[in-house]
Design an enzyme around this catalytic site. Structure first.
Site, mmCIF file in Angstrom:
data_model
loop_
_atom_site.group_PDB
_atom_site.id
_atom_site.type_symbol
_atom_site.label_atom_id
_atom_site.label_comp_id
_atom_site.label_asym_id
_atom_site.label_seq_id
_atom_site.Cartn_x
_atom_site.Cartn_y
_atom_site.Cartn_z
ATOM 1 N N LYS A 249 -5.974 2.951 -2.668
ATOM 2 C CA LYS A 249 -4.544 2.852 -2.987
ATOM 3 C C LYS A 249 -4.196 4.112 -3.786
ATOM 4 O O LYS A 249 -3.832 4.053 -4.975
ATOM 5 C CB LYS A 249 -4.264 1.580 -3.799
ATOM 6 C CG LYS A 249 -4.213 0.318 -2.972
ATOM 7 C CD LYS A 249 -2.952 0.157 -2.126
ATOM 8 C CE LYS A 249 -1.751 -0.166 -2.985
ATOM 9 N NZ LYS A 249 -0.516 -0.295 -2.141
ATOM 10 N N ASP B 141 -3.683 -1.680 1.772
ATOM 11 C CA ASP B 141 -2.789 -2.772 2.202
ATOM 12 C C ASP B 141 -2.472 -2.665 3.693
ATOM 13 O O ASP B 141 -2.532 -3.642 4.434
ATOM 14 C CB ASP B 141 -1.511 -2.836 1.347
ATOM 15 C CG ASP B 141 -0.789 -1.505 1.206
ATOM 16 O OD1 ASP B 141 -1.325 -0.473 1.662
ATOM 17 O OD2 ASP B 141 0.324 -1.490 0.644
#
Ligand SMILES: NC(=O)c1ccc[n+]([C@@H]2O[C@H](COP(=O)([O-])OP(=O)(O)OC[C@H]3O[C@@H](n4cnc5c(N)ncnc54)[C@H](O)[C@@H]3O)[C@@H](O)[C@H]2O)c1
Ligand SMILES: CC(C)[C@H](C(=O)O)[C@@H](O)C(=O)O
Ligand SMILES: [Mg+2]
Length: 376
Positions: free
Chosen positions: A188, A221
């Protein structure tokens, strides 16, 4: 070469699947004349019950100083709750103490005949085949923690060497294939400082040492989303941090329809041909308290973890391949007029022992039955 294995079955279904895997190991010993030295001990809730802690100093010492490999079942259960420290801490302690930094979690169908078990359409999941490499000794799991009644803090800490060694292991796995596999690194980097370090260091390692390999980056994600929409996009190697790897590997278990056939290896060094590497071998699944004690848990993940142990820690490639082939053959066997030798999670009615029996007998045939004295 010594072959010392520390056996830690753990809690609930752990001992049930371990029993079957050790029978398979007996078949290998008998057929090859190879002798393994086993020590059995406790880790998890069973250790809390006996010693008041999830793993004793003696077991940690056996794992760091004595064992060539640690064969683990599963730890945890509702009776020990989620208060801290808990049974699962025993496993985390062993991963850290042995520096088992790379958790290899393959996602593929052991047999094509299991493709229909996936909740996804067959045309989406058929041919999915990736190895997820989960960083295993750092990140939010192991950074400093603060906890009181009203606030809690986990520190998602990574250092350059911790990321570098994961990048090298992902590359080594990709290079074991001809042509080499693609590598997808996941983080991320758009939010987390540790994610930016992760992306920068992985990129640097690949640019400097592996310019011939294809490296892609995918935010964690959206990787989770694409893994459902088009999982073959990640065929090859995925390398990611500890927390994302934990989540994504269970999602990968969802792709195959059951956790019951997915093994794992946590390696303490970068593997290379004919180089034994110490490791912890355990199924991805947990202690499955909802089905423990009924004799119905699928032993395949533990048995396939044994195959990974023979491959990585004892360079017994032929035997590792044979175990994988035996598991697939049993799952595919329709000779009894149906799917009798599958456990319930893979569409059959067989019990744990029945499936273990079938795998042992197929493996015996494959390896030649009795000792041929072959030295390993
Ligand atoms: N390596 C480990 O020791 C490990 C890993 C994951 C979870 N855990 C612990 O295990 C406990 C239970 O966790 P959970 O219920 O979230 O996850 P789980 O993996 O134990 O079970 C999830 C579901 O999958 C099924 N399942 C799992 N393994 C199976 C098998 N071999 N055959 C057939 N069905 C199988 C279970 O019955 C359950 O319905 C928790 O305490 C958790 O912390 C331990
Ligand atoms: C039991 C727990 C500590 C463990 C983890 O979070 O690493 C488990 O979920 C796993 O995937 O091996
Ligand atoms: Mg997990």
């Amino acid at each position: 070469m010594s072959k010392k294995v520390l056996v830690l079955p753990g809690d609930h279904v752990g001992p049930e699947v371990m029993e079957q895997a050790l029978r398979v190991l007996d078949v290998v010993q008998e057929a090859t004349g190879t002798k393994f030295e086993l020590k059995h001990d406790l880790c998890g809730g069973c250790s809390i019950d006996k010693h008041g802690k999830s793993v004793t100093d003696e077991v940690v010492k056996l794992s760091t100083d004595w064992a060539d490999a640690i064969f683990f079942g599963s730890a945890g259960g509702p009776e020990w709750g989620h208060s801290w420290p808990n049974p699962e801490l025993g496993l985390l302690t062993l991963r850290k103490a042995t520096a088992a930094f790379a958790n290899l979690r393959p996602c593929t169908f052991v047999s094509k005949s299991l493709t229909h078990l996936s909740p996804l359409k067959t045309e989406i999941v058929e041919g999915v085949d990736f190895m997820l490499v989960r960083e295993n000794c750092g990140g939010a799991y192991f950074g400093p923690k603060l906890e009181d009644n009203d606030s809690a803090q986990d520190t998602w800490l990574y250092t350059r060497p911790e990321v570098e060694r994961c990048a090298h292991i992902a590359a080594a796995l990709a290079l074991q294939h001809d042509p080499p596999l693609q590598v997808t690194s996941s983080d991320k980097a758009n939010v987390l400082a540790s994610g930016r370090l992760w992306r920068r260091v992985v990129s640097e390692v690949f640019e400097k040492h592996y310019p011939q390999l294809t490296l892609k980056h995918q935010l964690a994600d959206s990787l989770a989303m694409i893994m459902i929409k088009n999982p073959r996009a990640f065929n090859g190697v995925i390398v990611t941090d500890n927390t994302f790897g934990d989540l994504l590997s269970d999602e990968a278990g969802g792709l195959t329809g059951t956790l019951g056939v997915l093994p794992s290896a946590s390696l303490c060094d970068i593997p290379a041909k004919d180089k034994p590497v110490k490791g912890i071998y355990e199924p991805i699944h947990g202690s499955a308290p909802d089905i423990s004690g009924k004799g119905i848990v699928n032993p395949a993940a533990q048995i396939l973890s044994l195959a990974m142990m023979l491959r990585f820690s004892f360079v017994m490639y032929k035997e590792a391949d044979a175990i994988e082939a035996a598991v697939a053959k049993v799952i595919d066997d329709k000779s009894k007029g149906g799917l009798e030798i599958r456990t319930g999670d893979i569409g059959g009615k067989a019990g744990t022992k029945e499936m273990g029996d079938a795998i042992c007998s197929v493996l015996k045939e494959m390896l030649g039955g009795s000792s041929n004295g072959a030295a390993h």
